[in-house]
Enzyme design. Sequence first.
Site, short mmCIF file in Angstrom:
data_model
loop_
_atom_site.label_atom_id
_atom_site.label_comp_id
_atom_site.label_asym_id
_atom_site.label_seq_id
_atom_site.Cartn_x
_atom_site.Cartn_y
_atom_site.Cartn_z
CD GLU A 177 -36.16 -32.78 -26.35
OE1 GLU A 177 -37.05 -31.95 -26.56
OE2 GLU A 177 -35.70 -33.47 -27.35
CD GLU A 178 -35.32 -35.60 -30.26
OE1 GLU A 178 -36.49 -35.74 -29.95
OE2 GLU A 178 -34.84 -34.64 -30.75
CG ASP B 275 -35.49 -28.33 -29.11
OD1 ASP B 275 -34.98 -28.51 -30.10
OD2 ASP B 275 -35.86 -28.95 -27.90
CG ASP C 58 -34.75 -32.00 -32.69
OD1 ASP C 58 -34.61 -31.36 -31.62
OD2 ASP C 58 -35.82 -32.71 -33.13
#
Length: 368
Positions: free
Chosen positions: A218-219, A241, A186
Site C-alpha cells: 500500500e505504501e 487505515d 500504519d
Amino acid sequence: MLNFNEIDLDLLKRLSEADGIGGREREVSRIVTAYGKEYSDEIQYDNLGSVVLKSTGKSKTSGPKIMLSSHMDEVGFMVRSITDDGYVNLLPVGGWWGHVMPAQEMTITTINDEKFIGIVGSRAPHGLSSEIKERVIPPMDLYLDLGMPSRESVEQLGISIGDMITPHVHFREMNDPNYLMGKAWDDRCCVGVGLEVLKNMNQSDYEADIYFAATTQEEVGIRGARTAVHTIKPDVAIALDVTTATDTPFDKKGMALGEGVVLSVLDSLTIGNNGLVQMMEEIVNDLSLDVRFDFMTVGGTDACNIHKMMDGVVSMTLSIPTRYMHSPRLIIHKEDYIQTIKLVTEFCRRLNWDRLNQMKSSVGITMD
C-alpha cells in the site's frame, strides 16, 4: 448486538514489532494466518502476497461478500549500497521526513531472516552553521552505522543490496495504558481490527460472507488491494487505515486520540458511498459510539483501488487516528481501536442484500 471490551494486546505487540516493508510482508502475513486460521473457513493468497481470510455466512442462501482491507506493509528502507568503510546507504520505501530519522535504531533483515541493528548517522551540533542546523537532511543522504569497519565485514554478516531495513522499536503501553506506542501502526493496528472482527463474528449469526484481506504494498502505490479484489470479487468493501491525529502542540486542535471512530467521507482518491456512510452512522448511534468525520485532502487508502475494480465496488474508509505517522514511533488510543472493532463487527452482522441494494440506490442505481 455483540458487546465486548477486551482486546488482544499481545496480537498488537506482535503485529507492531514484526518487520515488513512493501514487497517484504512475510513476517506479518505469518502472524495473520496463525492468528486468523481458528476463525476462518478458508485462507487464500494472491501473487503479490496478500492473504485473504474468509468467514462464511450462516444463512442457507449465499449472502453479499464483504471485503475488509488493511495493509500489512510499513514504511521503511532497503540497503541501497555499502561503502568501503562499512556504512549502509538507505533507499526509502514509502514516505519519510528526514527530521524523524537521525540517531534512530534500525533493523536490517537479510534474505535468510537474520537481523542486525544499526544506528542512523547524525552530526553533533557543535560548530555547525545555522544553515546546516536548520536544514532537513533528505532520507537518501542518510546512512546506517552498523559498527563495522569495512564493506567486507558487513557482507560477511550476510547483508546485501536490497535487504529490508525497518525501525527497531518495542511496543509499549504508555504511562496512561490507554495510549499504545509502537512502530508500524500504519497500518498494523487495522490489521489487528480485521482479526478481532473475525474472532467476534465467530460468535454470531450473520448472512454475509466476510473476507479479511491483509494486503501488501500500500505504501508504495496501493497495489495489493487491487489484486485482492480479483481474488474476492466483493459486493462491498471497507478499507481500514490510520489518519493523522492533530491534537499535539504542533497542531493545537483537531483530530484527537481517544474520541472514537472516524468515518472517512472522502480523501484525495476516494469518495465514500453515501449509503454506506449512512449505515455506519446508524450503527454508531445504535451502539452509542463516539464519531468523527474525516476529509483527508492528501493521500488515500486501499479503498482508492478497490472501488474502481471490476464494475465498481461499494466502498468507504474507516480510520484510526495516530500521532507521528511515518516515523519510527507512533501512538494510538485503545478506545479508538475498540470502538472501530465494535462498529465493523456490527456492520458485518447487519449487512444483507436489502441493505446493500439501499447503498447502491444512494448513487442512483435502480434495483428492480
